[in-house]
Scaffold this active site. Structure first.
Site, PDB file in Angstrom:
ATOM      1  N   ARG A  27       0.815  -1.222   0.000  1.00  0.00           N
ATOM      2  CA  ARG A  27       0.000   0.000   0.000  1.00  0.00           C
ATOM      3  C   ARG A  27       0.847   1.269   0.000  1.00  0.00           C
ATOM      4  O   ARG A  27       0.329   2.378  -0.140  1.00  0.00           O
ATOM      5  CB  ARG A  27      -0.921   0.021   1.225  1.00  0.00           C
ATOM      6  CG  ARG A  27      -1.856  -1.151   1.321  1.00  0.00           C
ATOM      7  CD  ARG A  27      -2.769  -0.974   2.500  1.00  0.00           C
ATOM      8  NE  ARG A  27      -3.596   0.191   2.337  1.00  0.00           N
ATOM      9  CZ  ARG A  27      -4.739   0.204   1.668  1.00  0.00           C
ATOM     10  NH1 ARG A  27      -5.198  -0.894   1.125  1.00  0.00           N
ATOM     11  NH2 ARG A  27      -5.433   1.305   1.544  1.00  0.00           N
ATOM     12  N   ASN A 100      -4.368   7.149   6.854  1.00  0.00           N
ATOM     13  CA  ASN A 100      -4.337   6.822   5.434  1.00  0.00           C
ATOM     14  C   ASN A 100      -5.362   7.740   4.767  1.00  0.00           C
ATOM     15  O   ASN A 100      -6.536   7.709   5.124  1.00  0.00           O
ATOM     16  CB  ASN A 100      -4.709   5.348   5.242  1.00  0.00           C
ATOM     17  CG  ASN A 100      -4.964   5.012   3.785  1.00  0.00           C
ATOM     18  OD1 ASN A 100      -4.492   5.706   2.889  1.00  0.00           O
ATOM     19  ND2 ASN A 100      -5.726   3.956   3.547  1.00  0.00           N
ATOM     20  N   GLY A 101      -4.921   8.548   3.809  1.00  0.00           N
ATOM     21  CA  GLY A 101      -5.845   9.447   3.119  1.00  0.00           C
ATOM     22  C   GLY A 101      -5.246  10.840   3.003  1.00  0.00           C
ATOM     23  O   GLY A 101      -4.031  11.018   3.133  1.00  0.00           O
ATOM     24  N   HIS A 505       0.531  10.061 -37.959  1.00  0.00           N
ATOM     25  CA  HIS A 505       0.034  11.423 -37.734  1.00  0.00           C
ATOM     26  C   HIS A 505       0.902  12.188 -36.737  1.00  0.00           C
ATOM     27  O   HIS A 505       0.455  13.158 -36.145  1.00  0.00           O
ATOM     28  CB  HIS A 505      -1.431  11.365 -37.283  1.00  0.00           C
ATOM     29  CG  HIS A 505      -2.314  10.748 -38.324  1.00  0.00           C
ATOM     30  ND1 HIS A 505      -2.667  11.407 -39.480  1.00  0.00           N
ATOM     31  CD2 HIS A 505      -2.860   9.517 -38.423  1.00  0.00           C
ATOM     32  CE1 HIS A 505      -3.402  10.608 -40.238  1.00  0.00           C
ATOM     33  NE2 HIS A 505      -3.531   9.450 -39.606  1.00  0.00           N
TER      34      HIS A 505
END
Ligand code: M6R
Length: 609
Positions: A27, A100-101, A505
């Site tokens: 995480r 967390n955040g 292109h």
């Protein structure tokens, strides 16, 4: 992003928290820390780098304590450093917080706390503000102080809070960031995610938004935002803790690449009845609903978004409903045209990606029917959707998504077939033939895994390239985005994907002698056109690695190297085409000495905007 663990019990909180944090390192992993209640005070230790650094730093300390909180960080506010690592404490060090955040109004709060309370800040983080806020509101009751503090906070947060004056308690809160509670015998836990707790408990409370947890070693109480106690059913985890271990593989990524046949098999067979008809048990969407949908939105981020690109093609083709695909961070801010005739499909491995969750809420607010394709059972996206179509990939730990992608594709096929058949726009023969071919995919995918050594050898020739282009047409163009993302995120090679017809292109200006071009040429009806695109880059000196189906050997004349995938119908090839690209990315990263499971600057679960 960021992982939280908290423990209250009789055993060493330090050991249990460090062990749990290691399971959450996916995480975020730029710094970590721990706060322990030790004899009437808090002991806080934190440092920059991996959890191993923290472990080493405190290895010799006698930190006897049965209660504490810990954190592994993915930096948002302030660079990774010892000071910015969590836990953060208030002025007198009696309150410690892991978070967390993101606290969106932290600047405003910081100014207020400095001006009115003379608070001096030690870090650059938004989190430190929370510790001071709680400290200011504290008057003997930690739960009350946390309630008062969150009233002032805007943003997303899961918090774990401890206080030296109430050394038997952990208070935790959840708003838009994941949080679970583990229920043990004479001990209890908090964590950002279930794998951190599986060694100790199987009984879990999934915490809802705006709920507050009061936890001691003997008791867990949950409260809503109005401070009413709430009752929660216990969620029993049935999956195996070993599924989240490496089982002899060097990295989770390669283990998860090898788990794809099983993931595909499970995802398919859990949705087929004895007559090989798709059954959507637990999904309330009716035939009438499907007939009423005038449009589908597929919204997701990263790899899941790439699965959505394939989903668009397949749903439009098989179910004849127009589909738009959007990255969640754009969708939520562009006032999309959504109404009650819209089917909104959110795709997310983790089910916690904040942008996807916010897009889902926006679509719901506008009246859409929400169906999510999710891997993590009980995650926020799953809980907030009307219906959930689970992928059966099993826990995906490596930051680079592999088995989640192929199982997401499987769900897209099943959904498209189901909708097409319910709408009556797909013949029984076609339906049966698709189901039969889907059933062969696990075995065909295994045949590509059997080429691992050959792809490893190829990687030895190619791993030093600084720049790679991925090109393809039709479904191959969708897969080329995923192939390019895999390579860049784990090997830090500058790679770029573009629809092959679009090359001329502008982008073709970058092709020069020996530029590596990975050309996906698995779509039979576009094969000739792809050969022309390959010739265009060859004419400019490119080294071309082609991915083609076994019956298209003619491509060898135009390519420097070809990887073959087994023959299957064009529509299903993305599930196979991506596999050599995953393996190639893995070995290129390995040869470049990269940290494959935890690439720099990334985290598995992106719970911030
Ligand atoms: O958990 P989600 O599927 O919602 O995550 C979305 C992306 O962050 C994720 O797919 C990311 O792009 C991959 N880890 C890249 O391999």
């Amino acid at each position: 992003m960021c992982g939280i663990v908290g423990y209250a019990g009789e055993r060493s909180a330090k050991d249990i928290i460090i062990d749990g944090l290691k399971k959450l390192e996916y995480r975020g992993y730029d710094s970590s820390g721990i706060a322990l209640c030790t004899g009437g005070s808090l002991t806080v230790r934190k440092c920059k780098g991996r959890i191993a650094n923290l472990e080493e730093a405190i290895a010799k300390e006698q930190l006897g304590s049965g209660l504490g909180i810990g954190h592994t960080r993915w930096a948002t506010h302030g660079a990774p450093s010892d000071l910015n690592a969590h836990p953060h404490t208030n002025g007198d060090g009696s309150i410690a917080v892991v978070h967390n955040g993101i606290i969106e109004n932290f600047v405003e709060l910081k100014e207020w706390l400095a001006r009115d309370y003379g608070v001096q800040f030690r870090s650059e983080t938004d989190t430190e503000v929370i510790a001071h806020l709680i400290g200011i509101f504290y008057s003997g009751d930690l739960l009350d102080a946390v309630y008062k503090a969150v009233e002032h906070m805007r943003g997303a947060y899961a918090l774990g809070v401890v206080c030296s004056k109430e050394p038997d308690k952990i208070v935790a809160v959840r708003k838009d960031s994941p949080l679970v509670v583990g229920l043990g015998e004479g001990c209890n836990f908090i964590a950002s995610d279930i794998p951190a707790l599986l060694k100790h408990v199987r009984r879990i409370y999934l915490i809802e938004n705006n709920e507050v947890v009061l936890l001691t070693k003997d008791e867990v109480k949950l409260f809503d935002a109005q401070r009413n106690e709430v009752k929660r059913e216990v969620f029993h985890v049935t999956w195996d803790a070993d599924a989240a271990e490496k089982e002899g593989y060097d990295h989770f990524m390669i283990k998860e690449i090898h788990e794809q046949p099983k993931g595909l098999y499970e995802t398919l067979h859990r949705r087929l009845d004895e007559n090989s008809r798709i059954r959507l048990d637990g999904i309330s969407m009716t035939k009438e609903d499907i007939e009423r949908f005038s449009k589908v939105y597929i919204v997701a981020c990263g790899t899941a978004y790439h699965a959505g690109l394939v989903g668009k093609y397949i749903i439009e083709k098989l179910a004849k409903i127009p589909v738009e695909v959007d990255v969640a961070s754009e969708f939520r801010y562009r006032d999309p045209f959504v109404d009650d005739k819209t089917l909104f499909i959110a795709i997310s491995q983790s089910g916690e990606t904040l942008d996807t969750l916010a897009a889902l809420r926006e679509a719901k607010r506008k009246g859409a029917r929400v169906l999510s394709v999710v891997n993590v059972v009980g995650s926020s996206v799953a809980r907030e959707s009307d219906d959930v179509f689970y992928t059966w990939a099993g826990p995906e730990i490596a930051v680079a998504s592999t088995k989640a992608y192929t199982t997401q594709l499987m769900c897209m096929y099943l959904l498209a077939l189901y909708m097409g058949s319910e709408k009556g726009v797909l013949s029984r023969e076609e339906y049966d033939s698709y189901i039969e071919e889907l059933g062969r995919l696990p075995e065909l995918l295994q045949q590509i895994l059997d080429q691992e050594d050959a792809i490893h050898q190829l990687a030895k020739q190619l791993y030093k390239r600084q720049q790679v282009f991925f090109i393809g047409r039709g479904l191959d163009s969708s897969v080329s985005y995923e192939g390019s993302l895999k390579l860049k995120e784990i090997s830090y090679t500058n790679s770029f994907a573009i629809a092959a017809g679009e090359l001329k292109h502008g982008t073709i200006a970058l092709i020069e002698q020996d530029t590596l071009v990975v050309a996906l040429a698995t779509q039979d009806f576009l094969f000739e056109k792809m050969l022309s695109n390959i010739q265009e880059v060859k004419a400019r000196g490119a080294y071309v690695l082609s991915i083609a189906k076994e019956n298209n050997e003619g491509i060898e004349r135009q390519s420097d190297h070809v990887i073959y995938i087994p023959h299957c119908r064009d529509e299903l090839s993305p599930i196979l085409t991506v596999v050599p690209l995953q393996i190639l990315a893995y070995y290129v990263a390995k040869l470049r000495g990269c940290d494959i499971d935890k690439p720099k600057n990334l985290a598995k679960s992106v719970t911030v905007e």
